[in-house]
Design a protein around this motif. Structure first.
Motif, PDB file in Angstrom:
ATOM      1  N   LEU A   1      69.484  73.830  35.628  1.00  0.00           N
ATOM      2  CA  LEU A   1      68.172  74.261  35.133  1.00  0.00           C
ATOM      3  C   LEU A   1      67.128  74.428  36.234  1.00  0.00           C
ATOM      4  CD1 LEU A   1      67.979  72.230  31.811  1.00  0.00           C
ATOM      5  CD2 LEU A   1      68.461  74.676  32.097  1.00  0.00           C
ATOM      6  N   ASN A   2      67.458  74.021  37.459  1.00  0.00           N
ATOM      7  CA  ASN A   2      66.554  74.213  38.587  1.00  0.00           C
ATOM      8  C   ASN A   2      66.801  75.532  39.317  1.00  0.00           C
ATOM      9  OD1 ASN A   2      65.139  71.728  38.349  1.00  0.00           O
ATOM     10  ND2 ASN A   2      66.976  70.709  39.119  1.00  0.00           N
ATOM     11  N   LEU A   3      67.797  76.290  38.886  1.00  0.00           N
ATOM     12  CA  LEU A   3      68.116  77.560  39.531  1.00  0.00           C
ATOM     13  C   LEU A   3      66.902  78.483  39.484  1.00  0.00           C
ATOM     14  CD1 LEU A   3      70.491  79.307  40.722  1.00  0.00           C
ATOM     15  CD2 LEU A   3      70.583  80.336  38.445  1.00  0.00           C
ATOM     16  N   PRO A   4      66.495  79.036  40.624  1.00  0.00           N
ATOM     17  CA  PRO A   4      65.352  79.955  40.615  1.00  0.00           C
ATOM     18  C   PRO A   4      65.742  81.331  40.078  1.00  0.00           C
ATOM     19  CG  PRO A   4      66.129  79.627  42.868  1.00  0.00           C
ATOM     20  CD  PRO A   4      66.960  78.740  41.980  1.00  0.00           C
ATOM     21  N   VAL A   5      64.832  81.918  39.334  1.00  0.00           N
ATOM     22  CA  VAL A   5      64.989  83.276  38.808  1.00  0.00           C
ATOM     23  C   VAL A   5      63.709  84.046  39.114  1.00  0.00           C
ATOM     24  CG1 VAL A   5      66.619  82.623  36.994  1.00  0.00           C
ATOM     25  CG2 VAL A   5      64.167  82.600  36.506  1.00  0.00           C
ATOM     26  N   GLY A   6      63.819  85.359  39.094  1.00  0.00           N
ATOM     27  CA  GLY A   6      62.658  86.197  39.374  1.00  0.00           C
ATOM     28  C   GLY A   6      61.992  86.695  38.109  1.00  0.00           C
ATOM     29  N   VAL A   7      60.672  86.689  38.132  1.00  0.00           N
ATOM     30  CA  VAL A   7      59.867  87.260  37.051  1.00  0.00           C
ATOM     31  C   VAL A   7      58.952  88.285  37.705  1.00  0.00           C
ATOM     32  CG1 VAL A   7      58.161  86.818  35.245  1.00  0.00           C
ATOM     33  CG2 VAL A   7      59.922  85.094  35.753  1.00  0.00           C
ATOM     34  N   ILE A   8      59.134  89.543  37.343  1.00  0.00           N
ATOM     35  CA  ILE A   8      58.326  90.617  37.925  1.00  0.00           C
ATOM     36  C   ILE A   8      57.342  91.101  36.875  1.00  0.00           C
ATOM     37  CG2 ILE A   8      58.335  92.911  38.961  1.00  0.00           C
ATOM     38  CD1 ILE A   8      61.239  92.340  39.858  1.00  0.00           C
ATOM     39  N   ASP A   9      56.068  90.901  37.155  1.00  0.00           N
ATOM     40  CA  ASP A   9      55.022  91.394  36.263  1.00  0.00           C
ATOM     41  C   ASP A   9      54.635  92.780  36.758  1.00  0.00           C
ATOM     42  OD1 ASP A   9      52.857  91.960  34.672  1.00  0.00           O
ATOM     43  OD2 ASP A   9      51.908  90.003  34.927  1.00  0.00           O
ATOM     44  N   ALA A  10      55.076  93.803  36.041  1.00  0.00           N
ATOM     45  CA  ALA A  10      54.848  95.189  36.449  1.00  0.00           C
ATOM     46  C   ALA A  10      53.834  95.881  35.541  1.00  0.00           C
ATOM     47  CB  ALA A  10      56.174  95.939  36.446  1.00  0.00           C
ATOM     48  N   ARG A  11      52.969  95.118  34.916  1.00  0.00           N
ATOM     49  CA  ARG A  11      51.983  95.723  34.014  1.00  0.00           C
ATOM     50  C   ARG A  11      50.826  96.358  34.769  1.00  0.00           C
ATOM     51  NH1 ARG A  11      50.922  90.729  30.276  1.00  0.00           N
ATOM     52  NH2 ARG A  11      51.248  89.748  32.310  1.00  0.00           N
ATOM     53  N   ARG A  12      50.663  96.032  36.017  1.00  0.00           N
ATOM     54  CA  ARG A  12      49.620  96.634  36.855  1.00  0.00           C
ATOM     55  C   ARG A  12      50.275  97.648  37.792  1.00  0.00           C
ATOM     56  NH1 ARG A  12      47.742  93.571  33.748  1.00  0.00           N
ATOM     57  NH2 ARG A  12      46.215  91.937  33.921  1.00  0.00           N
ATOM     58  N   SER A  13      49.473  98.319  38.586  1.00  0.00           N
ATOM     59  CA  SER A  13      50.033  99.355  39.459  1.00  0.00           C
ATOM     60  C   SER A  13      50.948  98.777  40.537  1.00  0.00           C
ATOM     61  CB  SER A  13      48.911 100.174  40.102  1.00  0.00           C
ATOM     62  OG  SER A  13      48.061  99.327  40.851  1.00  0.00           O
ATOM     63  N   LYS A  14      50.650  97.571  41.003  1.00  0.00           N
ATOM     64  CA  LYS A  14      51.516  96.938  41.997  1.00  0.00           C
ATOM     65  C   LYS A  14      52.210  95.744  41.347  1.00  0.00           C
ATOM     66  CE  LYS A  14      51.818  94.984  46.540  1.00  0.00           C
ATOM     67  NZ  LYS A  14      51.189  94.338  47.646  1.00  0.00           N
ATOM     68  N   PRO A  15      53.550  95.795  41.236  1.00  0.00           N
ATOM     69  CA  PRO A  15      54.263  94.686  40.596  1.00  0.00           C
ATOM     70  C   PRO A  15      54.150  93.398  41.405  1.00  0.00           C
ATOM     71  CG  PRO A  15      55.807  96.352  41.373  1.00  0.00           C
ATOM     72  CD  PRO A  15      54.441  96.842  41.677  1.00  0.00           C
TER      73      PRO A  15
END
Length: 165
Positions: free
Chosen positions: A32-46
């Protein structure tokens, strides 16, 4: 469309994804400590954020109501007739009383801090996807795409692809 969008996000977040791939490589087994990516692309620059898979719902708030069949029906009608008409139809329809209870729970969720981003079922599926991705030597990611409402896309990228020269 999603494939091109994902490729573009990977390119735009390549430096952060390189670091994330290195961190994931340092985990010999899934936990459960494994890192994952979250990309917030709601703006012009993710913007890439990293979260432990065990705390993904701290980064992306999960809803216990949006996957309810009556809410799904509301969202489908909303796309065709607009919110007010969809609400009227649902409240006065065959399941009106049950819908009103679910709708109130949904509104209560939205009032308590950040708006829910995805369902508990979606979050659970992503946790399982991260386990499979790790076994395949990939980095699990989730992207929040613009729209009204926003869209959530999950994907994984091979570590070797992210760390190549």
């Amino acid at each position: 469309m999603d494939r091109e969008t994902i490729q573009s996000l990977i390119k735009q977040c390549s430096l952060g994804l390189f670091d994330l791939a290195c961190a994931v490589s340092g985990h010999p087994s899934w936990d459960l400590n494994l890192p994952v990516g979250v990309i917030d692309a709601r703006r012009s620059k993710p913007k890439l954020m990293v979260s432990a898979i065990g705390t993904i719902n701290s980064t992306l708030k999960a809803s216990s109501t949006i996957a309810h069949p009556l809410m799904v029906r509301l969202f489908e009608r909303f796309e065709h007739v607009g919110l007010e008409q969809a609400l009227t139809e649902m409240k006065h329809g065959e399941d009106g009383e049950a819908f009103c209870e679910v709708w109130q729970a949904y509104r209560d969720e939205r009032r308590c801090g950040d708006a829910p981003m995805w369902s508990i079922e979606d979050a659970t599926a992503f946790v399982m996807q991260s386990r499979e991705a790790h076994a395949d030597r990939e980095v699990a990611c989730v992207a929040i795409l613009p729209g009204d409402p926003h869209r959530i896309v999950t994907f994984s990228v091979p570590i070797a692809f992210l760390t190549r020269d």
